[in-house]
Design a protein around this motif. Structure first.
Motif, PDB file in Angstrom:
ATOM      1  N   ALA A 107     -24.947  12.234 -39.114  1.00  0.00           N
ATOM      2  CA  ALA A 107     -25.477  10.860 -39.184  1.00  0.00           C
ATOM      3  C   ALA A 107     -26.998  10.858 -38.991  1.00  0.00           C
ATOM      4  CB  ALA A 107     -24.817   9.984 -38.136  1.00  0.00           C
ATOM      5  N   HIS A 114     -23.268   1.494 -38.903  1.00  0.00           N
ATOM      6  CA  HIS A 114     -24.371   1.852 -37.995  1.00  0.00           C
ATOM      7  C   HIS A 114     -23.877   1.878 -36.547  1.00  0.00           C
ATOM      8  CE1 HIS A 114     -28.379   2.002 -36.254  1.00  0.00           C
ATOM      9  NE2 HIS A 114     -28.062   0.942 -35.526  1.00  0.00           N
ATOM     10  N   ASN A 135     -20.555   6.956 -31.578  1.00  0.00           N
ATOM     11  CA  ASN A 135     -20.336   8.409 -31.608  1.00  0.00           C
ATOM     12  C   ASN A 135     -21.361   9.127 -30.739  1.00  0.00           C
ATOM     13  OD1 ASN A 135     -18.273   7.923 -33.390  1.00  0.00           O
ATOM     14  ND2 ASN A 135     -19.321   8.749 -35.178  1.00  0.00           N
ATOM     15  N   GLU A 136     -22.612   8.679 -30.783  1.00  0.00           N
ATOM     16  CA  GLU A 136     -23.653   9.292 -29.946  1.00  0.00           C
ATOM     17  C   GLU A 136     -23.339   9.102 -28.466  1.00  0.00           C
ATOM     18  OE1 GLU A 136     -27.419   7.677 -31.239  1.00  0.00           O
ATOM     19  OE2 GLU A 136     -27.247   8.627 -33.200  1.00  0.00           O
ATOM     20  N   VAL A 163     -22.313  13.395 -35.248  1.00  0.00           N
ATOM     21  CA  VAL A 163     -23.595  12.871 -34.772  1.00  0.00           C
ATOM     22  C   VAL A 163     -24.750  13.549 -35.526  1.00  0.00           C
ATOM     23  CG1 VAL A 163     -25.153  12.783 -32.775  1.00  0.00           C
ATOM     24  CG2 VAL A 163     -22.742  12.099 -32.523  1.00  0.00           C
ATOM     25  N   HIS A 165     -21.924   4.959 -35.626  1.00  0.00           N
ATOM     26  CA  HIS A 165     -22.790   6.100 -35.310  1.00  0.00           C
ATOM     27  C   HIS A 165     -23.307   6.000 -33.871  1.00  0.00           C
ATOM     28  CE1 HIS A 165     -22.378   7.334 -39.371  1.00  0.00           C
ATOM     29  NE2 HIS A 165     -23.200   6.444 -39.885  1.00  0.00           N
TER      30      HIS A 165
END
Length: 165
Positions: free
Chosen positions: A163, A73, A79-80, A160, A76
């Motif tokens: 996910a 989690h 990555n955002e 992104v 992710h």
């Protein structure tokens, strides 16, 4: 010969990320180049963890599966934050500084938690030989991701989006 202990390799990447953050905060540095290096490292590191390390850790009863899920989690979220920074055009702007700090916060939070939970659990519960095998698998997967330009804005955008599905 450098260590192939998966814990050592992951820690080495975490320290390299900290170095790149220092460079990206330096107004006199080539911030765009540091970001490109960072993006590749972050995506290759997280992807290799998710492919090779996390599934193995799940199999150990003394490693908390919830910690593994939480790690994914947080990848992710990082990555955002990375995508938001990659999309800032002007490395001298206030927006760059703001998005950089959001990325630093996300990544440092994850690295700190991972080091205190999963990596300590791995040190205590996984034999040296198995950690070396995992390290080799992590290293090879990471190298493949880097070779595939995994840190490109297009690839990060795809990760992104995927996910979010």
């Amino acid at each position: 010969m450098p260590s192939t202990d998966v814990v050592e390799l992951i820690l080495k990447d975490h320290r390299r990320m900290e170095d790149l953050f220092r460079t990206m905060r330096n107004v006199e540095a080539d911030r765009a180049a540091a970001l490109a290096d960072f993006a590749g490292l972050l995506i290759a590191h997280a992807s290799a963890e998710e492919d090779k390390v996390y599934p193995a850790l799940r199999r150990y009863k003394n490693v908390d599966g919830d910690d593994v899920d939480h790690g994914v989690h947080e990848h992710h979220e990082a990555n955002e934050a990375l995508l938001a920074l990659l999309e800032v055009k002007d490395t001298a702007s206030d927006e760059w500084d703001e998005k950089l700090e959001e990325l630093v916060t996300a990544v440092n939070h994850h690295a700190d938690e991972e080091e205190r939970t999963l990596l300590n659990d791995a040190r205590e519960n996984i034999a040296d030989a198995r950690r070396a095998e995992l390290g080799q698998a992590f290293h090879e997967a990471r190298a493949q991701y880097l070779k595939a330009d995994c840190g490109s804005v297009e690839n990060v955008r795809e990760l992104v989006a995927a996910a979010g599905d």
